[in-house]
Design a protein around this motif. Structure first.
Motif, short mmCIF file in Angstrom:
data_model
loop_
_atom_site.label_atom_id
_atom_site.label_comp_id
_atom_site.label_asym_id
_atom_site.label_seq_id
_atom_site.Cartn_x
_atom_site.Cartn_y
_atom_site.Cartn_z
N GLY A 164 0.90 -1.30 -0.13
CA GLY A 164 0.07 -0.63 -0.05
C GLY A 164 1.13 1.47 -0.21
N GLY A 165 -0.09 2.49 0.10
CA GLY A 165 0.79 3.87 0.17
C GLY A 165 1.79 3.80 0.93
N VAL A 166 1.70 3.63 2.50
CA VAL A 166 2.70 4.12 3.64
C VAL A 166 3.46 3.14 3.65
CG1 VAL A 166 3.07 4.23 5.97
CG2 VAL A 166 0.63 5.09 5.19
N GLY A 167 3.36 1.67 2.99
CA GLY A 167 4.07 0.27 3.03
C GLY A 167 5.46 0.74 1.77
N SER A 184 5.30 -7.38 4.88
CA SER A 184 4.67 -7.95 5.00
C SER A 184 3.20 -8.08 4.06
CB SER A 184 4.28 -7.98 6.91
OG SER A 184 2.53 -8.07 6.77
N THR A 185 3.16 -9.02 2.77
CA THR A 185 2.09 -8.26 2.40
C THR A 185 0.85 -9.75 2.59
OG1 THR A 185 1.67 -7.37 0.28
CG2 THR A 185 3.45 -8.68 0.63
N GLY A 186 0.04 -8.82 1.97
CA GLY A 186 -1.38 -10.37 1.30
C GLY A 186 -1.51 -10.73 -0.57
N ARG A 187 -0.15 -10.04 -0.72
CA ARG A 187 -0.12 -10.06 -2.07
C ARG A 187 1.24 -10.07 -2.44
NH1 ARG A 187 -2.03 -4.02 -4.28
NH2 ARG A 187 -1.63 -2.81 -1.89
N LEU A 188 1.28 -11.58 -2.70
CA LEU A 188 2.61 -12.36 -2.84
C LEU A 188 3.06 -12.39 -4.09
CD1 LEU A 188 2.29 -15.45 -0.53
CD2 LEU A 188 3.98 -13.39 -0.28
N ASP A 204 4.09 -13.54 3.86
CA ASP A 204 2.76 -13.53 3.62
C ASP A 204 2.09 -12.88 4.98
OD1 ASP A 204 0.44 -13.86 3.71
OD2 ASP A 204 0.16 -15.82 2.82
N ARG A 205 1.55 -12.09 5.17
CA ARG A 205 0.71 -11.24 6.30
C ARG A 205 0.01 -12.74 6.55
NH1 ARG A 205 -3.43 -7.33 2.59
NH2 ARG A 205 -5.28 -8.80 3.31
N ALA A 206 -0.67 -12.72 6.26
CA ALA A 206 -1.64 -13.94 7.10
C ALA A 206 -0.35 -14.62 8.19
CB ALA A 206 -1.57 -15.55 6.49
N ALA A 247 2.69 3.55 14.81
CA ALA A 247 1.46 2.49 15.22
C ALA A 247 0.57 3.84 14.07
CB ALA A 247 0.95 2.14 15.58
N CYS A 248 0.46 3.44 13.05
CA CYS A 248 -0.68 4.97 11.76
C CYS A 248 -2.19 4.84 11.44
CB CYS A 248 0.42 5.56 11.26
SG CYS A 248 1.22 4.76 10.06
N GLY A 249 -2.33 3.21 10.96
CA GLY A 249 -2.84 2.76 10.02
C GLY A 249 -3.67 1.60 11.02
N LEU A 250 -4.94 1.25 10.28
CA LEU A 250 -6.11 0.62 10.51
C LEU A 250 -6.52 -0.07 9.48
CD1 LEU A 250 -8.17 2.47 9.93
CD2 LEU A 250 -8.65 3.09 11.75
N ALA A 251 -6.38 -0.53 8.56
CA ALA A 251 -6.52 -1.24 7.30
C ALA A 251 -6.95 -2.80 7.42
CB ALA A 251 -5.65 -1.41 6.07
N GLY A 272 2.41 5.81 18.57
CA GLY A 272 1.21 6.68 18.06
C GLY A 272 2.18 7.92 16.70
N VAL A 273 1.57 7.84 15.27
CA VAL A 273 1.50 8.68 14.68
C VAL A 273 0.53 9.68 13.79
CG1 VAL A 273 3.50 8.98 12.30
CG2 VAL A 273 3.86 7.65 14.27
N ASP A 274 0.39 10.17 13.70
CA ASP A 274 -0.98 11.14 13.66
C ASP A 274 -0.24 12.16 12.16
OD1 ASP A 274 -3.36 12.89 12.96
OD2 ASP A 274 -2.63 14.11 14.07
N SER A 275 -0.72 11.98 10.91
CA SER A 275 -0.08 13.41 9.98
C SER A 275 -1.44 14.75 10.24
CB SER A 275 -0.53 12.26 8.77
OG SER A 275 -1.34 12.26 8.57
N VAL A 276 -2.33 14.38 10.55
CA VAL A 276 -3.46 15.37 10.01
C VAL A 276 -3.27 16.64 11.22
CG1 VAL A 276 -5.53 16.00 9.95
CG2 VAL A 276 -5.34 12.67 9.59
#
Ligand code: NDP
Length: 334
Positions: A164-167, A184-188, A204-206, A247-251, A272-276
């Motif tokens: 993804g974008g952040v990763g 770590s990805t679900g898209r090997l 594999d993210r599994a 930690a920045c996300g909740l996908a 914790g990381v906040d960008s907003v």
């Protein structure tokens, strides 16, 4: 400058949200005395949060009608803020854009000058949006690990949500800084892409998504997590003595089913990381470091796809479905 401009326009209906592309005029902007700078927007982008906003899956949009888009880059055309003048190249990330303030899916924006970051000379407006909030957040995560003293000689860094974008941006940055990275990805099938960005290993993210033990085998010197939930819990449980987790996300999810053991027995630090709402000093530090540490060839790999405004609603669904690799740039004038 013509009075008309094009924007994605989201209104509230009894059935939920209506999303359309509309011709607007300056009279359509919500009135705000703070909006003292006008920007001719050139590019925006599609972040996970934009996906949530446009699909209405989460209540991201707080006021209607809304021109969404949490990021924008363009050129100042009028300014009552002494720090900016017509012709200045600028970018904006977050600050409530696309939530409670009109955002980047429009050819024109009116904003408070205090939201604006001068576009770093290293980047074009399109490149800045190939980075966007996702990439700027990845930089904030890497800075957070550095501030906790995480160094390349201490061991591997785990990056979750890797394709993804952040990763993707986190991998490119960490590789430039000399870290060994496990992606770590679900898209090997994206292993080649992740290795081209600088991952030393792809998993594999599994392997991280099941329930976490209180403590796992110590493996990670640091973690950049865009996923949350059991993945973040496993990452924490496997972090080495005095290692740090950004930690920045909740996908995967907003929950965090974790034991206190890694914190009290290993001194693991969860940051914790906040960008907003990050303060301007943190934004400037992040963009300065992006200009230094993000390899332009890798940025081209990450943000190689540009779409017109009309394709944004589809891309918004795609990002929630985990179908977008890296980052997507939006040409608002196409
Ligand atoms: P992307 O959709 O581009 O990336 C998220 C990645 O997470 C996906 O590509 C996928 O990676 C992985 N993923 C998706 N669903 C799951 C799942 N069910 N379980 C495990 N992994 C999953 O989004 P962004 O990179 O733009 O954003 C990532 C997260 O960070 C989002 O939750 C977003 O809201 C958050 N964020 C927070 C910010 C802040 O200020 N704190 C700022 C920016 C983003 P793969 O296919 O490789 O497995």
């Amino acid at each position: 400058m013509p009075d008309n401009f094009k924007a994605i326009y989201v209104s509230k209906t009894d059935a939920g949200q209506a999303v359309e592309i509309k011709q607007l005029t300056d009279a359509d902007f919500p009135a705000s005395a703070d909006d003292n700078v006008t920007v001719a927007v050139e590019y925006s982008t599609v972040n996970y949060k934009d996906g949530l906003a446009l699909t209405g899956k989460s209540p991201i949009i707080r006021s209607y009608p809304m021109a969404p888009g949490i990021d924008l880059a363009g050129t100042v055309t009028a300014s009552a803020d002494p720090k900016f003048k017509p012709g200045d190249k600028v970018l904006v990330n977050g600050y409530g854009l696309g939530e409670n303030h009109w955002g980047g899916y429009a050819q024109r924006a009116r904003l408070p000058g205090k939201f604006l970051v001068p576009l770093p000379k290293a980047f074009s407006a399109a490149q800045a949006m190939a980075i966007g909030t996702g990439g700027y957040t990845a930089m904030l995560c890497v800075l957070a690990l550095e501030k906790q003293g995480v160094r390349p000689d201490q061991g591997e860094i785990l990056v979750t949500g890797a394709a993804g974008g952040v990763g993707s941006v986190a991998i490119a940055l960490l590789a430039k800084l000399g870290f060994r990275i496990v992606a770590s990805t679900g898209r090997l099938d994206e292993a080649g892409y992740l290795k081209d960005l600088g991952a030393t290993e792809v998993m594999d993210r599994a392997g991280l998504s099941g329930p976490a033990k209180a403590l796992g085998k110590e493996r990670w010197a640091g973690v950049v997590d865009a996923v949350g939930s059991t993945t973040l819990a496993n990452a924490i449980a496997q972090t080495k003595y005095e290692g740090a987790v950004a930690a920045c996300g909740l996908a995967q999810g907003a929950d965090l089913p974790v034991s206190v053991m890694p914190f009290i027995l290993r001194g693991v630090k969860l940051i914790g990381v906040d960008s907003v709402m990050a303060p301007m000093a943190a934004r400037l530090e992040a963009w300065t470091r992006l200009a230094r540490d993000l390899d332009p060839a890798k940025l081209a790999l990450i943000g190689g796809r540009t779409i017109p405004l009309a394709a944004v609603p589809r891309a918004a669904q795609d990002i929630l479905d985990g179908k977008i690799r890296g980052r997507v740039v939006v040409d608002v004038n196409a």
